[in-house]
Design a protein around this motif. Structure first.
Motif, PDB file in Angstrom:
ATOM      1  N   GLN A  54     -19.773 -35.793   5.234  1.00  0.00           N
ATOM      2  CA  GLN A  54     -20.971 -35.683   5.706  1.00  0.00           C
ATOM      3  C   GLN A  54     -21.640 -36.260   7.003  1.00  0.00           C
ATOM      4  O   GLN A  54     -21.463 -37.072   6.491  1.00  0.00           O
ATOM      5  N   GLY A  55     -22.582 -35.345   7.394  1.00  0.00           N
ATOM      6  CA  GLY A  55     -22.930 -35.436   8.679  1.00  0.00           C
ATOM      7  C   GLY A  55     -23.418 -36.737   8.379  1.00  0.00           C
ATOM      8  O   GLY A  55     -24.047 -37.758   7.299  1.00  0.00           O
ATOM      9  N   GLY A  56     -24.222 -38.022   9.665  1.00  0.00           N
ATOM     10  CA  GLY A  56     -24.666 -38.785   9.073  1.00  0.00           C
ATOM     11  C   GLY A  56     -23.663 -39.831   9.065  1.00  0.00           C
ATOM     12  O   GLY A  56     -23.754 -41.230   9.883  1.00  0.00           O
ATOM     13  N   GLN A  57     -22.843 -39.886   8.229  1.00  0.00           N
ATOM     14  CA  GLN A  57     -21.707 -41.016   7.752  1.00  0.00           C
ATOM     15  C   GLN A  57     -20.362 -40.847   8.758  1.00  0.00           C
ATOM     16  O   GLN A  57     -19.562 -41.070   8.107  1.00  0.00           O
ATOM     17  N   THR A 142     -24.187 -30.049   0.262  1.00  0.00           N
ATOM     18  CA  THR A 142     -25.546 -29.615  -0.666  1.00  0.00           C
ATOM     19  C   THR A 142     -25.960 -27.870  -0.747  1.00  0.00           C
ATOM     20  O   THR A 142     -25.278 -27.637   0.498  1.00  0.00           O
ATOM     21  N   ASP A 143     -26.343 -27.776  -0.881  1.00  0.00           N
ATOM     22  CA  ASP A 143     -27.335 -26.414  -1.133  1.00  0.00           C
ATOM     23  C   ASP A 143     -27.733 -26.168   0.150  1.00  0.00           C
ATOM     24  O   ASP A 143     -27.902 -25.189   0.966  1.00  0.00           O
ATOM     25  N   GLU A 144     -28.582 -27.400   0.793  1.00  0.00           N
ATOM     26  CA  GLU A 144     -29.180 -27.067   2.088  1.00  0.00           C
ATOM     27  C   GLU A 144     -28.219 -26.240   3.022  1.00  0.00           C
ATOM     28  O   GLU A 144     -28.252 -26.289   3.704  1.00  0.00           O
ATOM     29  N   MET A 145     -26.854 -27.497   3.019  1.00  0.00           N
ATOM     30  CA  MET A 145     -26.272 -27.485   3.918  1.00  0.00           C
ATOM     31  C   MET A 145     -24.769 -25.897   3.708  1.00  0.00           C
ATOM     32  O   MET A 145     -24.735 -24.991   5.065  1.00  0.00           O
ATOM     33  N   ILE A 146     -24.857 -25.235   3.338  1.00  0.00           N
ATOM     34  CA  ILE A 146     -24.521 -24.103   2.012  1.00  0.00           C
ATOM     35  C   ILE A 146     -25.833 -22.868   3.182  1.00  0.00           C
ATOM     36  O   ILE A 146     -25.058 -21.774   3.848  1.00  0.00           O
ATOM     37  N   ASP A 147     -26.563 -22.901   2.893  1.00  0.00           N
ATOM     38  CA  ASP A 147     -27.720 -22.511   3.909  1.00  0.00           C
ATOM     39  C   ASP A 147     -27.218 -22.481   4.897  1.00  0.00           C
ATOM     40  O   ASP A 147     -27.140 -20.978   5.602  1.00  0.00           O
ATOM     41  N   PHE A 148     -26.928 -23.459   5.664  1.00  0.00           N
ATOM     42  CA  PHE A 148     -26.429 -23.382   7.009  1.00  0.00           C
ATOM     43  C   PHE A 148     -25.905 -22.927   7.557  1.00  0.00           C
ATOM     44  O   PHE A 148     -25.202 -21.653   7.899  1.00  0.00           O
ATOM     45  N   TYR A 149     -24.352 -22.873   6.700  1.00  0.00           N
ATOM     46  CA  TYR A 149     -22.804 -22.771   7.153  1.00  0.00           C
ATOM     47  C   TYR A 149     -22.747 -20.545   6.820  1.00  0.00           C
ATOM     48  O   TYR A 149     -22.400 -19.856   8.053  1.00  0.00           O
ATOM     49  N   ASN A 150     -24.007 -19.997   6.604  1.00  0.00           N
ATOM     50  CA  ASN A 150     -24.218 -18.937   5.645  1.00  0.00           C
ATOM     51  C   ASN A 150     -25.061 -18.200   6.852  1.00  0.00           C
ATOM     52  O   ASN A 150     -25.009 -16.809   6.631  1.00  0.00           O
ATOM     53  N   SER A 172     -28.992 -28.716   7.851  1.00  0.00           N
ATOM     54  CA  SER A 172     -28.762 -29.912   7.129  1.00  0.00           C
ATOM     55  C   SER A 172     -26.899 -28.977   7.546  1.00  0.00           C
ATOM     56  O   SER A 172     -27.057 -28.302   6.485  1.00  0.00           O
ATOM     57  N   LEU A 173     -26.119 -29.945   7.894  1.00  0.00           N
ATOM     58  CA  LEU A 173     -25.278 -29.632   8.323  1.00  0.00           C
ATOM     59  C   LEU A 173     -24.258 -30.348   8.060  1.00  0.00           C
ATOM     60  O   LEU A 173     -24.699 -31.836   8.938  1.00  0.00           O
TER      61      LEU A 173
END
Length: 261
Positions: A54-57, A142-150, A172-173
């Motif tokens: 995941q992002g940032g790392q 995370t749920d926030e990432m899933i929201d982005f991809y959706n 969040s992605l």
């Protein structure tokens, strides 16, 4: 809004409109990268399952990555190019890129288009690095990432580009090039593991997101870019499929560039 940001957004919107018109991208389902039996006719084989964090790392050969949104942090470099470098990708007839076995990978023997890859050159990372990154990406979804991809499946392709252009800091992605490319490698056979974790956006759109976010913000994505990267990842996309994926990923890249301001 700063004048410079307005100008960037206007330029991005104009470019996105051109790309969308050329690629018939008003609806993500219209991309059709895998519409015909297939890419097997283009000589592409099935990919190996390899995975990304995941992002940032940013892990592996991309070096330290700056996190975005609420996913900050730094990654551990493993001797590869700097994420912001403008390095050239591997070239046909160039020096051998040896893996753990010490031999040339297939793509190095057969050659790929001569194209600037920049951050995308981390696709050449060893399989074990991609595998580790993939596992970490899924573990940190995370749920926030899933929201982005959706966004694309819920509100449409234009809404996705708008979110990347105007709401980047709130999104969040997965932002790391290595992680995105490992997810892309896994999805090149037509299915993504994200679909089993609540992501409803079609696989073709996910491929465009993975490639567009992984790319350098200022290096255009072309058909040759798609051919080179997917060949390195072990499942070449060519012909009209490569054209379509390049157009979609380029629209993502432009939107990300606008979002960074």
């Amino acid at each position: 809004m700063r004048t410079s940001t307005r100008l960037k957004l206007a330029a991005a919107a104009s470019a996105i409109a051109v790309v969308a018109a050329a690629g018939n991208m008003t609806d993500p389902a219209g991309f059709g990268f895998f519409a015909s039996p297939a890419r097997a006719e283009d000589g592409s084989g099935g990919p190996e399952n390899s995975k990304g964090n995941q992002g940032g790392q940013g892990e592996g050969s991309q070096g330290a990555q700056a996190g975005q949104g609420n996913q900050g942090g730094q990654g551990t470099g493993q001797g590869g190019p700097d994420p912001d470098s403008d390095s050239k990708g591997p070239q046909a007839g160039g020096p051998a890129d040896t893996g753990s076995s010490g031999g040339k990978p297939v793509w190095a023997q057969e050659g790929i288009p001569e194209v600037e890859l920049g951050r995308l050159s981390v696709a050449r990372s060893p399989d074990q690095v991609l595998d580790r990154a993939y596992a970490e990406a899924l573990a940190t979804l995370t749920d926030e990432m899933i929201d982005f991809y959706n966004i694309a499946s819920d509100d449409g392709w234009v809404a996705l580009l708008d979110a990347l252009s105007n709401d980047w800091d709130e999104l969040s992605l997965i932002d790391s090039p290595l992680q995105n490319l490992s997810l892309m490698k896994e999805a090149l056979d037509g299915t993504s593991a994200l679909s089993d974790l609540g992501v409803t956006t079609d696989n073709d759109t996910l491929l465009a997101i993975f490639l567009g976010v992984a790319s350098d913000k200022t290096v255009a994505i072309s058909t040759d870019t798609v051919i080179a990267v997917t060949t390195i990842l072990g499942d070449p996309v060519t012909g009209s499929d490569a054209d379509d994926l390049a157009a979609a990923a380029e629209a993502i890249r432009i939107a990300v560039l606008a979002g960074h301001g």
